[in-house]
Design a protein around this motif. Structure first.
Motif, short mmCIF file in Angstrom:
data_model
loop_
_atom_site.label_atom_id
_atom_site.label_comp_id
_atom_site.label_asym_id
_atom_site.label_seq_id
_atom_site.Cartn_x
_atom_site.Cartn_y
_atom_site.Cartn_z
N SER A 77 15.37 -0.85 -3.58
CA SER A 77 14.76 0.19 -2.74
C SER A 77 13.39 0.59 -3.25
O SER A 77 12.43 0.75 -2.49
N LEU A 78 13.29 0.73 -4.61
CA LEU A 78 11.98 1.08 -5.19
C LEU A 78 10.94 -0.01 -4.90
O LEU A 78 9.80 0.28 -4.53
N ALA A 79 11.36 -1.26 -5.10
CA ALA A 79 10.43 -2.37 -4.86
C ALA A 79 10.02 -2.42 -3.40
O ALA A 79 8.85 -2.67 -3.07
N ARG A 116 2.00 -0.92 -0.64
CA ARG A 116 0.92 -1.87 -0.92
C ARG A 116 0.49 -2.62 0.34
O ARG A 116 -0.69 -2.84 0.56
N GLN A 117 1.47 -3.00 1.16
CA GLN A 117 1.14 -3.74 2.37
C GLN A 117 0.42 -2.86 3.39
O GLN A 117 -0.22 -3.38 4.30
N HIS A 147 -2.11 -0.99 2.71
CA HIS A 147 -3.53 -0.90 2.39
C HIS A 147 -4.40 -1.75 3.33
O HIS A 147 -5.44 -1.28 3.81
N PRO A 148 -4.04 -3.03 3.60
CA PRO A 148 -4.86 -3.79 4.57
C PRO A 148 -4.92 -3.12 5.94
O PRO A 148 -5.97 -3.14 6.59
N VAL A 149 -3.79 -2.53 6.36
CA VAL A 149 -3.80 -1.84 7.65
C VAL A 149 -4.74 -0.63 7.58
O VAL A 149 -5.51 -0.37 8.52
N LYS A 150 -4.71 0.07 6.47
CA LYS A 150 -5.59 1.23 6.30
C LYS A 150 -7.06 0.81 6.31
O LYS A 150 -7.90 1.43 6.98
N ASP A 151 -7.37 -0.27 5.56
CA ASP A 151 -8.75 -0.77 5.55
C ASP A 151 -9.18 -1.20 6.94
O ASP A 151 -10.31 -0.96 7.36
N LEU A 152 -8.28 -1.87 7.65
CA LEU A 152 -8.59 -2.31 9.00
C LEU A 152 -8.82 -1.12 9.92
O LEU A 152 -9.72 -1.13 10.78
N MET A 153 -8.04 -0.07 9.72
CA MET A 153 -8.23 1.14 10.52
C MET A 153 -9.58 1.79 10.25
O MET A 153 -10.26 2.27 11.15
#
Length: 724
Positions: A275-277, A284-285, A287-293
């Protein structure tokens, strides 16, 4: 799961040990094969024949050759060469008496001198002796001895090659492959005798060793020296040797005992850490969506109205696709316009774009021609841009299937005019070529009338079989349209059907307007060869016609007039200072030379004017790049399309102008702007990099540091400290 794991693991362990021992077998077999092959090479070596060995002059060369053979094999401690009946034996160190070698230099524990002589002189197939202790110059070493008769496979050998090998070399090979095995390893010869052993643990009684030597290949469970052992046995097909590995069973299958515990631990760890992983991975995944936004927000210039990030990104991608769709007609128009003005370009990339438009033919090929549409100056429709766009879209691309024609509309700079590129497929058995062209033009007229209720005037150029001549058809279409304006006949004018006066009685002959129009256009395009050919054709025609001197001079002056008029339009006023020389000619040949010279000067002036325009064009392009370098969509190809030049020409001219290629110049301008903003603003670094049109911030930072020696952040701090 446990039972399946145990079964699979046992099978895997067994197969792994068999594979390891098989690898030992293959490796040692290869080494033995190398030694036999080496003996064969020695037997055929011209430097090692009995004659060469016994010759006082060549014996030294033979010894050096033996040294080379010995050096070529790392497993051999010593290499000896013996000839039957000889009292001497040869090595890389020299020659010595057989008794000296085997009594002093190598004194075997169980191999007497008499046995040595008998073995060396009598064996007719390879013989290997088990490892035994040998006294070697005040030290002792376990050595194996391999005797190979020479020539090999010969029923009557004349000598033997003796290899002395350290037992540790063979056991070292076994250890390097069986590095994770904690048991003992044995090699038995074809007679069941132990050649070498590498024991880890207590010694095994002799009777049990015999049992090991007789085992069939595979995995066996036995009790050896009072302990349960797992035994792996493989046999060499090459020499009949048996390779055996023994290992305590609790070690052999030790991993199996831990499987149940391991499965329990893994299950607990999966529950606790899974669950932690998953949460960390999800974060972490994101972050690309955030950068793209963030990129979407910057490019849109305003907050996006959507229920979530994915909807925002999806909407932005759709917007970009819509923009691309809007740009496609522009790109097609620029390519076709380039084709009409400059002919087929040399740039492969540009030709690929042109081919993608759909001008190519399949099967029997076809022809190309152009038409130009023009409306009256009094037509009200020309004032309505919406209607003109409607005409452009309507004629952008359509097909006339009944005649096999494809039509592509092209906008160009002339007011109230539209060019059409027509591609006619192959030949038709039912319709003549001219009929197919006329029906294509009729289809164009019907489309226009249905859309605008106004009929344009149309000039149609001649047809050509290749795209190289499409610009000539474009010029002819313009000439046909100009002819219609002067004569005021009909709505459609075909260049091929322009009136050509027939020569009859004197006074009725004249150079056709069609020919003069082509001459004018060739001069204005700067085509020296075409102009010279037209002048030559005119002169040849005049020579054949029975004309009076006065009429002939009038016709000649008309041709001269056409060239002078074009020169005047180009501002070549210096030509008129020599007009008396041009007008004073005695023969048609003399006039032809002067007309060709004048045409060459006019075409040269056209080229100069074109070069001046090109220099101005490059200046405009550089200024355009300076204004738009922060646009991430800016590219050499887009500029080439925008300014109707080839990519290769633009790339070459751009570097000649700026000293840098296009990519280097864009990078330089962006770096300069980033430096300026780092020194004068406090904006975040990522925002500055995106402002200058660079979307990959990590890559920009890496290249910036490589060029300046500092990252942008370090550069900003350095400048700030200097100002402080």
């Amino acid at each position: 799961m446990y039972e399946s794991a145990v079964k699979n693991l046992r099978s895997e362990i067994e197969q792994s040990k068999v594979n390891q021992l098989s690898q030992v077998k293959l490796t040692i077999d290869d080494r033995m094969s190398e030694l036999r092959a080496l003996a064969s090479r020695i037997s055929y070596d011209e430097h090692l024949t009995p004659y060469m060995l016994g010759h006082p002059l060549y014996a030294q060369e033979a010894i050096r050759t033996l040294a080379n053979y010995k050096a070529s094999n790392s497993i051999v401690e010593d290499l000896l060469l013996y000839m039957h009946g000889d009292s001497l034996i040869y090595s890389y160190r020299g020659l010595a008496d057989l008794s000296v070698v085997f009594n002093r230099e190598y004194k075997f524990e169980n191999w007497t001198e008499a046995e040595v002589r008998r073995n060396l002189n009598e064996i007719d197939r390879p013989l290997i002796r088990a490892a035994e202790m040998v006294n070697m110059n005040l030290r002792q070493e376990q050595l194996l001895t391999l005797i190979v008769p020479i020539k090999t496979n010969d029923p009557y050998p004349y000598g033997a090659v003796v290899y002395l090998m350290k037992e540790s070399k063979l056991t070292g090979v076994m250890d390097s492959i069986l590095n994770d095995v904690n048991g003992s390893n044995y090699i038995f010869n074809e007679n069941g005798e132990v050649l070498t052993t590498n024991t880890r643990g207590g010694p095994i009684p002799g009777g049990e060793l015999e049992t090991l030597a007789q085992l069939k290949p595979g995995i066996h469970s036995m009790v050896l020296a009072g302990e349960k052992q797992s035994v792996v046995s493989v046999q060499s097909e090459e020499n009949g040797w048996t390779y055996v590995m023994t290992m305590p069973s609790h070690q052999f299958f030790g991993r199996v005992a831990h499987v149940q515990t391991l499965i329990s631990i893994v299950f607990a760890l999966v529950v606790i850490t899974g669950s932690l992983a998953a949460m960390m991975l999800a974060k972490r995944q994101y972050h690309p969506v955030k950068d793209l936004m963030e990129f979407v927000g910057i490019q849109s210039g305003a907050a996006l109205k959507a229920s979530n990030e994915w909807d925002s990104i999806r909407q932005t991608i759709r917007d970009y696709n819509a923009r691309i769709d809007m740009q496609q007609p522009f790109v097609r128009n620029q390519c076709l316009l380039l084709l009409l003005k400059h002919g087929r370009p040399d740039d492969p990339e540009m030709m690929q774009t042109i081919d993608n438009i759909g001008l190519g033919f399949s099967g029997d090929g076809g022809v190309y021609l152009t038409a130009i549409l023009a409306w009256d100056d009094n037509s009200e429709q020309r004032h309505h841009s919406e209607e003109r766009h409607y005409v452009r879209d309507m004629l952008g691309h359509f097909e006339v299937e009944e005649v096999g024609a494809r039509v592509f509309g092209v906008e160009f700079s002339a007011a109230d005019q539209l060019a059409l590129v027509i591609a006619l497929e192959g030949e038709s058995e039912k319709l003549p070529f001219q009929t197919r062209v006329e029906r294509t033009i009729e289809a164009v007229q019907l489309l226009i009338v249905d859309g605008l209720q106004s009929m344009p005037y149309i000039g149609v150029g001649a047809a050509y079989e290749d795209l190289d001549s499409l610009n000539q058809s474009f010029v002819e279409a313009a000439a046909a349209l100009e002819y219609r304006k002067m004569n005021g006949r009909g709505r459609v004018t075909y260049f091929d059907q322009l009136a050509v006066p027939e020569s009859g009685e004197e006074g009725s002959f004249w150079i056709s307007r069609k020919t003069m129009l082509k001459l004018d256009q060739s001069l204005k395009q700067g085509s020296t060869l075409i102009a010279e050919r037209i002048i030559s054709d005119i002169m040849d025609t005049l020579k054949k016609e029975p004309l009076s001197v006065h009429l002939l001079r009038c016709i000649c002056f008309d041709v001269l007039n056409s060239l002078l008029r074009t020169a005047s339009e180009l501002g070549m006023n210096e030509v008129f200072s020599d007009i008396s020389v041009l007008a004073s000619f005695e023969t048609l040949e003399e006039l032809e030379r002067r007309l060709v010279s004048l045409a060459s000067d006019i075409c040269l002036q056209v080229e100069r004017s074109t070069e001046e325009k090109r220099d101005t064009l490059i200046d405009d392009i550089v200024k355009d790049v300076d204004d738009r370098f922060s646009d991430y969509t800016l590219s050499l190809e887009h500029l080439a399309l925008k300014y109707s030049v080839s990519t290769s020409y633009l790339s070459r001219s751009f570097k000649e102008k700026t000293g840098l290629n296009f990519s280097q110049y864009i990078w330089r301008r962006r770096v300069e702007e980033v430096i300026r903003q780092l020194e004068t603003t406090s904006a975040p670094l990522k925002e500055i990099i995106e402002r200058v049109g660079y979307l990959d911030a990590p890559n920009f930072i890496r290249k910036f540091k490589k060029e300046t020696g500092f990252t942008p952040g370090q550069y900003r701090k350095l400048k700030a400290s200097k100002r402080a």
